[in-house]
Motif scaffolding. Structure first.
Motif, PDB file in Angstrom:
ATOM      1  N   VAL A 167       0.877  -1.182   0.000  1.00 36.48           N
ATOM      2  CA  VAL A 167       0.000   0.000   0.000  1.00 36.48           C
ATOM      3  C   VAL A 167       0.909   1.225   0.000  1.00 36.48           C
ATOM      4  N   HIS A 173      -8.337   4.766   3.332  1.00 37.40           N
ATOM      5  CA  HIS A 173      -9.801   4.798   3.382  1.00 37.40           C
ATOM      6  C   HIS A 173     -10.404   3.393   3.390  1.00 37.40           C
ATOM      7  N   GLY A 221     -11.925   1.778   1.163  1.00 36.97           N
ATOM      8  CA  GLY A 221     -11.585   0.966  -0.011  1.00 36.97           C
ATOM      9  C   GLY A 221     -10.256   0.241   0.206  1.00 36.97           C
ATOM     10  N   ASN A 222      -9.278   0.941   0.762  1.00 36.88           N
ATOM     11  CA  ASN A 222      -7.992   0.301   1.063  1.00 36.88           C
ATOM     12  C   ASN A 222      -8.180  -0.826   2.074  1.00 36.88           C
ATOM     13  N   GLY A 241     -10.744  -3.583   0.285  1.00 40.13           N
ATOM     14  CA  GLY A 241     -10.187  -4.140  -0.947  1.00 40.13           C
ATOM     15  C   GLY A 241      -8.844  -4.831  -0.724  1.00 40.13           C
ATOM     16  N   ALA A 242      -8.102  -4.402   0.301  1.00 38.90           N
ATOM     17  CA  ALA A 242      -6.749  -4.933   0.464  1.00 38.90           C
ATOM     18  C   ALA A 242      -6.469  -5.407   1.897  1.00 38.90           C
ATOM     19  N   VAL A 302      -5.069  -7.673  -3.987  1.00 37.44           N
ATOM     20  CA  VAL A 302      -5.208  -6.242  -4.320  1.00 37.44           C
ATOM     21  C   VAL A 302      -6.664  -5.944  -4.652  1.00 37.44           C
ATOM     22  N   GLY A 303      -6.989  -4.661  -4.762  1.00 34.66           N
ATOM     23  CA  GLY A 303      -8.288  -4.243  -5.283  1.00 34.66           C
ATOM     24  C   GLY A 303      -8.270  -4.352  -6.811  1.00 34.66           C
ATOM     25  N   ASP A 336      -8.482  -2.274  -9.141  1.00 33.54           N
ATOM     26  CA  ASP A 336      -7.740  -1.294  -9.948  1.00 33.54           C
ATOM     27  C   ASP A 336      -6.303  -1.737 -10.256  1.00 33.54           C
ATOM     28  N   GLN A 337      -5.813  -2.752  -9.558  1.00 31.13           N
ATOM     29  CA  GLN A 337      -4.426  -3.184  -9.774  1.00 31.13           C
ATOM     30  C   GLN A 337      -4.300  -4.362 -10.733  1.00 31.13           C
ATOM     31  N   ALA A 396     -14.103  -5.271  -3.970  1.00 28.73           N
ATOM     32  CA  ALA A 396     -12.835  -5.128  -4.696  1.00 28.73           C
ATOM     33  C   ALA A 396     -12.723  -3.739  -5.307  1.00 28.73           C
ATOM     34  N   ARG A 397     -13.877  -3.058  -5.366  1.00 32.79           N
ATOM     35  CA  ARG A 397     -13.897  -1.716  -5.934  1.00 32.79           C
ATOM     36  C   ARG A 397     -14.942  -0.907  -5.180  1.00 32.79           C
ATOM     37  N   VAL A 398     -14.533  -0.283  -4.090  1.00 32.87           N
ATOM     38  CA  VAL A 398     -15.448   0.555  -3.307  1.00 32.87           C
ATOM     39  C   VAL A 398     -15.533   1.910  -4.003  1.00 32.87           C
ATOM     40  N   LYS A 433     -14.183   5.563  -8.300  1.00 32.67           N
ATOM     41  CA  LYS A 433     -13.783   4.766  -7.137  1.00 32.67           C
ATOM     42  C   LYS A 433     -13.425   5.677  -5.969  1.00 32.67           C
ATOM     43  N   MET A 434     -13.601   5.154  -4.768  1.00 31.60           N
ATOM     44  CA  MET A 434     -13.171   5.880  -3.568  1.00 31.60           C
ATOM     45  C   MET A 434     -11.659   6.019  -3.657  1.00 31.60           C
ATOM     46  N   LYS A 491      -7.835   8.150  -2.387  1.00 34.58           N
ATOM     47  CA  LYS A 491      -7.105   9.002  -1.440  1.00 34.58           C
ATOM     48  C   LYS A 491      -6.996  10.429  -1.941  1.00 34.58           C
TER      49      LYS A 491
HETATM   50  P1  AMP Z   1      -3.142   2.476  -2.963  1.00 36.21           P
HETATM   51  O1  AMP Z   1      -3.868   3.374  -2.058  1.00 36.21           O
HETATM   52  O2  AMP Z   1      -3.261   2.896  -4.393  1.00 36.21           O
HETATM   53  O3  AMP Z   1      -1.749   2.178  -2.553  1.00 36.21           O
HETATM   54  O4  AMP Z   1      -3.924   1.091  -2.874  1.00 36.21           O
HETATM   55  C1  AMP Z   1      -3.689   0.136  -1.863  1.00 36.21           C
HETATM   56  C2  AMP Z   1      -4.605  -1.058  -2.049  1.00 36.21           C
HETATM   57  O5  AMP Z   1      -5.972  -0.662  -1.867  1.00 36.21           O
HETATM   58  C3  AMP Z   1      -4.527  -1.687  -3.452  1.00 36.21           C
HETATM   59  O6  AMP Z   1      -4.637  -3.095  -3.334  1.00 36.21           O
HETATM   60  C4  AMP Z   1      -5.735  -1.117  -4.141  1.00 36.21           C
HETATM   61  O7  AMP Z   1      -6.201  -1.944  -5.181  1.00 36.21           O
HETATM   62  C5  AMP Z   1      -6.736  -1.050  -3.003  1.00 36.21           C
HETATM   63  N1  AMP Z   1      -7.750  -0.010  -3.241  1.00 36.21           N
HETATM   64  C6  AMP Z   1      -7.534   1.307  -3.434  1.00 36.21           C
HETATM   65  N2  AMP Z   1      -8.701   1.968  -3.638  1.00 36.21           N
HETATM   66  C7  AMP Z   1      -9.673   1.026  -3.579  1.00 36.21           C
HETATM   67  C8  AMP Z   1     -11.115   1.070  -3.698  1.00 36.21           C
HETATM   68  N3  AMP Z   1     -11.763   2.219  -3.916  1.00 36.21           N
HETATM   69  N4  AMP Z   1     -11.786  -0.100  -3.563  1.00 36.21           N
HETATM   70  C9  AMP Z   1     -11.142  -1.272  -3.327  1.00 36.21           C
HETATM   71  N5  AMP Z   1      -9.804  -1.369  -3.208  1.00 36.21           N
HETATM   72  C10 AMP Z   1      -9.073  -0.236  -3.329  1.00 36.21           C
END
Ligand code: AMP
Ligand code: TRP
Length: 342
Positions: A8, A15, A17-18, A21-22, A144-145, A147-148, A183-185, A194-195, A197
């Motif tokens: 991460v 948030h 979603g993080n 989703g993760a 992962v969520g 988006d990855q 997996a996608r909030v 998507k939600m 940061k």
């Molecule tokens: P990041 O904040 O981009 O480093 O994402 C960290 C983890 O949270 C990754 O596995 C992303 O896929 C997951 N993630 C980020 N935003 C969302 C979301 N809105 N819904 C679900 N998973 C998310």
């Protein structure tokens, strides 16, 4: 053998979603896998980060892992820049990945926006560093969520091309672990985005550290429509016609580990205000203790730093010999001091 790796970015505003989703899945997976969880600070600086905030946010992601229940005795927790193998292997992968592959990455296009000329070179090659993160441990599974997904496909392409070019089967072909639920909030203000940061509106997301009053307020104000809660029959809409409504159902299901059909039979046809009140309760029950524990940990950074130092040593111990094998495959002489113990 299976090995789990995920990361991460320490870019603030962790948030829901993080979490759903993760991070929540990180905790479950450690029950029956060897797990390595990284705070990817090298990835964070592909966009500008103020140095004091980067340090603070790095500890905060580590605190979120710990508070959610990642056990540092069982799993490895560390920050990416502490293990230089990541950057070293990323260079090799930059020479394996093709420009055409990176040009297709949607996350780059979204993050670079219209002013692509002004994006950092690091942002462009972000996916080859991500492949290095995973393959430095020869990890097989990556939670992962949604988006990855594209980045993980690129990781597979890099592993395959490396194996093919050098006539080896050294790298495994990684499996994404993208779970059905949450997996996608989506944003609380717009169910088609998507939600995130980086959304300028704090009301678009529930931060892991929001206090109970804020969580309740954000859920009460979350965008919905005048229709009641969907009941699964299809007469009260579908996820594509009512994205906000279905997103809230999804979040409730993931938070409480309920099935969507269970929820729809309980709340279907009832007014959204009733459902939102219940959702807020469950969100506060889950995130309240998580936020409290994060604040406690952040109050004494020495405990977090100890976990990160020990994690970095364990990560290095796994990754350095793997990099040594890669050097042999590529034909690099291992004359440097980092290989002197091997
Ligand atoms: P990041 O904040 O981009 O480093 O994402 C960290 C983890 O949270 C990754 O596995 C992303 O896929 C997951 N993630 C980020 N935003 C969302 C979301 N809105 N819904 C679900 N998973 C998310
Ligand atoms: N790119 C991921 C994200 O933005 C973070 C990440 C970096 C990652 N390296 C990784 C995730 C390796 C899984 C495995 O969410």
């Amino acid at each position: 053998m299976s090995r789990v790796f995920s990361g991460v970015q320490p870019t603030g505003n962790l948030h829901l979603g993080n979490y759903l989703g993760a991070i929540k899945n990180f905790v479950r997976l450690q029950e029956n896998h060897e797990c390595i969880y990284c705070v990817v600070d090298l990835h964070a600086i592909t966009a500008w980060q103020s140095p004091p905030e980067l340090s603070q946010n790095t500890r905060e992601v580590a605190a979120a892992y710990l508070a959610a229940g990642v056990d540092p005795k069982r799993s490895v927790i560390f920050n990416q820049s502490a293990v230089t193998v990541h950057a070293e292997l990323a260079w090799i992968f930059n020479c394996v990945a093709r420009l055409g592959w990176l040009n297709r990455m949607t996350q780059f296009k979204e993050k670079a926006g219209k002013n692509r000329e002004n994006a950092s070179v690091g942002l462009y090659i972000y996916p080859s560093l991500m492949a290095a993160d995973i393959l430095a441990y020869r990890a097989t599974h990556v939670p992962v969520g949604e988006d990855q997904k594209q980045h993980l496909e690129l990781t597979r392409d890099i592993a395959q091309k490396f194996n093919y070019d050098f006539g080896t089967d050294f790298f495994p072909i990684v499996q994404p672990l993208i779970f059905d639920s949450a997996a996608r909030v989506m944003s609380l203000r717009d169910g088609r985005r998507k939600m995130s940061k980086s959304d300028p509106s704090d009301n678009s997301r529930i931060n892991i550290t929001d206090d109970p009053d804020t969580i309740v307020r954000k859920i009460r104000r979350a965008k919905t429509d005048p229709e009641p809660v969907p009941d699964g029959s299809g007469t009260l809409g579908t996820p594509s016609t009512r994205p906000e409504a279905f997103n809230l159902l999804e979040v409730y299901a993931a938070l409480g580990d309920f099935s969507k059909s269970e929820i729809m039979s309980e709340f279907g046809g009832r007014p959204f205000s009733e459902f939102k009140a219940r959702l807020a309760e469950v969100a506060v029950e889950t995130l309240g203790p998580l936020g409290d524990e994060m604040r406690r940990l952040m109050g004494d950074p020495s405990e977090i730093d100890r976990v990160l130092i020990e994690g970095a040593a364990r990560a290095e111990h796994i990754a350095r010999p793997i990099l040594g094998d890669i050097y042999d495959i590529v034909g690099f002489l291992k004359t440097g001091s980092s290989f002197s113990e091997n």
